[in-house]
Design an enzyme around this catalytic site. Structure first.
Site, PDB file in Angstrom:
ATOM      1  N   GLY A   1       0.813  -1.209   0.000  1.00  0.00           N
ATOM      2  CA  GLY A   1       0.000   0.000   0.000  1.00  0.00           C
ATOM      3  C   GLY A   1       0.844   1.256   0.000  1.00  0.00           C
ATOM      4  O   GLY A   1       1.996   1.255   0.446  1.00  0.00           O
ATOM      5  N   CYS A   2       0.261   2.339  -0.531  1.00  0.00           N
ATOM      6  CA  CYS A   2       0.884   3.664  -0.508  1.00  0.00           C
ATOM      7  C   CYS A   2      -0.195   4.660  -0.082  1.00  0.00           C
ATOM      8  O   CYS A   2      -1.119   4.294   0.633  1.00  0.00           O
ATOM      9  CB  CYS A   2       1.487   4.005  -1.872  1.00  0.00           C
ATOM     10  SG  CYS A   2       0.280   4.151  -3.194  1.00  0.00           S
ATOM     11  N   GLN A   3      -0.108   5.893  -0.517  1.00  0.00           N
ATOM     12  CA  GLN A   3      -1.102   6.894  -0.110  1.00  0.00           C
ATOM     13  C   GLN A   3      -2.384   6.807  -0.939  1.00  0.00           C
ATOM     14  O   GLN A   3      -3.467   6.794  -0.398  1.00  0.00           O
ATOM     15  CB  GLN A   3      -0.512   8.303  -0.204  1.00  0.00           C
ATOM     16  CG  GLN A   3      -1.411   9.388   0.359  1.00  0.00           C
ATOM     17  CD  GLN A   3      -1.655   9.234   1.863  1.00  0.00           C
ATOM     18  OE1 GLN A   3      -0.814   8.746   2.605  1.00  0.00           O
ATOM     19  NE2 GLN A   3      -2.833   9.639   2.306  1.00  0.00           N
TER      20      GLN A   3
ATOM     21  N   TYR B   1      -3.652   4.199   1.417  1.00  0.00           N
ATOM     22  CA  TYR B   1      -3.929   4.558   2.804  1.00  0.00           C
ATOM     23  C   TYR B   1      -5.092   5.543   2.911  1.00  0.00           C
ATOM     24  O   TYR B   1      -5.848   5.509   3.874  1.00  0.00           O
ATOM     25  CB  TYR B   1      -2.664   5.125   3.465  1.00  0.00           C
ATOM     26  CG  TYR B   1      -2.812   5.373   4.944  1.00  0.00           C
ATOM     27  CD1 TYR B   1      -2.875   4.307   5.832  1.00  0.00           C
ATOM     28  CD2 TYR B   1      -2.877   6.666   5.450  1.00  0.00           C
ATOM     29  CE1 TYR B   1      -3.008   4.527   7.200  1.00  0.00           C
ATOM     30  CE2 TYR B   1      -3.006   6.893   6.810  1.00  0.00           C
ATOM     31  CZ  TYR B   1      -3.067   5.826   7.678  1.00  0.00           C
ATOM     32  OH  TYR B   1      -3.200   6.047   9.028  1.00  0.00           O
TER      33      TYR B   1
END
Length: 180
Positions: free
Chosen positions: A140-142, A169
């Site tokens: 996952g990232c932003q 996120y």
């Protein structure tokens, strides 16, 4: 995939194959059974002395054949985390310290450089120091873009159980999933 090519390419010996694959039975029976391949389950059907992998299994677990990791919604990713998958957060250290999923490991895919971002040249090596090639990893990232690029790089490097978190996120917090 023919049985002979499966045996030679996967280092099977005739005695290690399920009895349904014995040469005597291949010609007389159609069989459907499951085998474990690098902790993934897949169905193999034996028809006319040839083995063929189930297309659904190829889409679910054999990401190497397509080179594109699976992306799942954040609620599915949360269920995977609860089921024992490990969370790789590829955001910057600053983003990570502002909040992250429980138990997440932060290995940035990109770093801030001036007004832009630059790729972490040691990303795959750093991931390899924390995860094995067969570990079940959710990435996952932003917002979802960096994690998809990172997951694609991991698949290309030989990681076999990589799942991207669509929406990142931001979607995780929007769905009120747990954070630290």
């Amino acid at each position: 995939m023919e049985a002979t090519s499966l045996i030679s390419s996967s280092s099977f010996t005739p005695s290690s194959l399920p009895s349904a694959l014995s040469p005597q039975l291949l010609g007389r029976h159609r069989s459907l059974f499951s085998v474990t391949v690098n902790p993934q389950r897949c169905r193999i059907s034996v028809v006319r002395k040839k083995l063929s992998f189930c297309p659904k299994a190829a889409l679910r677990g054999n990401v190497q054949s397509t080179g594109v990791p699976t992306s799942v919604p954040v609620r599915v990713a949360h269920e995977l985390l609860q089921a024992g998958h490990r969370y790789l957060d590829v955001r910057t250290p600053e983003e990570f310290s502002a909040g992250h999923a429980p138990g997440a490991i932060n290995i940035p895919y990109m770093y801030k450089a001036g007004s832009g971002m630059t790729k972490n040249p040691n990303f795959v090596a750093e991931v390899s120091s924390h995860f094995g090639k067969y570990d079940e990893i959710i990435v996952g990232c932003q917002l979802g873009k960096r994690s998809l690029m990172a997951a694609t790089d991991l698949v290309a490097a030989g990681f076999t159980a990589v799942t991207d978190i669509a929406g990142g996120y931001a979607a995780w917090t929007q769905n009120q999933l747990p954070t630290e």
